[in-house]
Design an enzyme around this catalytic site. Structure first.
Site, PDB file in Angstrom:
ATOM      1  N   GLY A 161       0.642  -1.441  -0.047  1.00 55.33           N
ATOM      2  CA  GLY A 161       0.006   0.139   0.207  1.00 55.33           C
ATOM      3  C   GLY A 161       0.599   1.164   0.365  1.00 55.33           C
ATOM      4  CB  ALA A 162       4.793   2.031  -0.704  1.00 56.70           C
ATOM      5  CG  ASN A 163      -1.092   3.352  -3.640  1.00 58.19           C
ATOM      6  OD1 ASN A 163      -1.667   2.746  -2.478  1.00 58.19           O
ATOM      7  ND2 ASN A 163      -2.356   3.087  -4.483  1.00 58.19           N
ATOM      8  N   GLY A 200      -0.382   7.639   1.232  1.00 62.49           N
ATOM      9  CA  GLY A 200      -0.473   7.868   2.869  1.00 62.49           C
ATOM     10  C   GLY A 200       1.102   7.836   3.303  1.00 62.49           C
ATOM     11  CB  SER A 255      -5.117   1.184  14.181  1.00 66.25           C
ATOM     12  OG  SER A 255      -6.521   1.800  14.731  1.00 66.25           O
ATOM     13  CE1 TYR A 289      -9.265  -0.420   9.740  1.00 65.37           C
ATOM     14  CE2 TYR A 289      -9.859   1.057  12.050  1.00 65.37           C
ATOM     15  CZ  TYR A 289      -8.481   0.776  10.844  1.00 65.37           C
ATOM     16  OH  TYR A 289      -7.705   1.682  11.022  1.00 65.37           O
TER      17      TYR A 289
END
Length: 292
Positions: free
Chosen positions: A22-24, A26, A138, A164
């Protein structure tokens, strides 16, 4: 740990390879930039490769893009098979409080993407890893429970935040259990968990409800920057003295903001019996067995 650890404290990472899911955008994008800046080669493992290509071009030639869809186990297997060797895996990607949906393999989307996808990826890469695994949890883990009988909301009513919170508790329990199993196997690999506090990223605003407006206001008024939010995972991924099996988060008020430090977690997150059962369930659902 030094007080006020920042990305300037990252040791030289020349010759080392990191995978950041998910490095695209944030936190993942911030982490990838910082790691390349410290000399590392970084694989941006992303579902949206067009966005990732744009990010990689802006980072430089040591940023490499590879397709990885954590909500599709065949994609996870294909990606893992393409990796020869990696020093550090950062399980960073995630979805938050989205409307009910299923992964390709039929799992609830948040549990399937945030936990099961990363569980399978870590297991498939285990023999290729040389240093450590960092898994993002989280502060919301504290409101989570693991429903071992119905993790995918097939029988109970779907509630986006319940799902979540379960996925983020699962992330943390996986990180702890992975370290216990690595230690038992005499492996030198380390497993750590990290959380960003309240950081302004694109993760918020996907609920498709009135909450999106509240989250947008929170991002402007309360949240710290993504640059600050990425520090705990960067510390966990690079600091030579980062303690194995621990949870890294911001040092400020209620862990919402600040600089990286070792933080505590709930009693539930440390329940070894539930963690072992979650592990067994995850192996069964993904078909991935860890070869320690």
């Amino acid at each position: 740990m030094e007080s006020k650890w920042t990305e300037k404290n990252i040791a030289d990472q020349e010759g080392r390879t990191f995978i950041v899911t998910g490095a695209n955008s944030g936190l993942g994008e911030v982490a990838a930039r910082a790691l390349v800046g410290a000399g590392a080669t970084v694989v941006l493992a992303c579902r949206n490769t067009d966005k990732a290509d744009t990010v990689a071009r802006s980072i430089g030639t040591r940023a490499v893009v590879a397709h990885l869809d954590l909500s599709d186990l065949s994609s996870v297997r294909k990606f893992a098979a393409s990796v020869d060797s990696v020093d550090v895996l950062i399980n960073n990607a995630g979805v938050m409080a989205i409307p009910q949906a299923k992964t390709v393999d039929g799992f609830e989307m948040q549990f399937g993407t945030n936990h099961l996808g990363h569980f399978a990826l870590t297991g498939l890469l285990l023999g290729k890893l040389t240093d450590r695994v960092v898994t993002l949890s989280s502060g919301m883990h504290q409101f989570g429970s693991i429903d071992l009988d119905d993790p995918n909301f097939e029988r109970r009513k779907y509630e986006r935040w319940t799902a979540y919170n379960q996925s983020k508790l699962a992330n943390l329990m996986f990180a702890y259990e992975l370290q216990r199993r690595l230690t038992a196997a005499g492996s030198p690999l380390k497993s750590l968990a990290a959380h960003p506090g309240y950081a302004a990223t694109g993760l918020q605003g996907k609920t498709e409800t009135f909450q999106d407006r509240l989250l947008a206001i929170g991002n402007r008024v309360l949240a710290q920057s993504a640059e600050m939010g990425a520090l705990p995972e960067l510390y966990a991924a690079t600091a030579p003295d980062a303690p194995a099996g621990r949870y890294i988060g911001p040092d400020g008020f209620q862990g919402q903001r600040g600089y990286p430090t070792v933080v505590g977690s709930t009693k539930k997150s440390k329940d070894e019996e539930v963690a072992a059962k979650l592990w067994d369930l995850s192996e069964k659902l993904t078909g991935v067995k860890f070869a320690f």
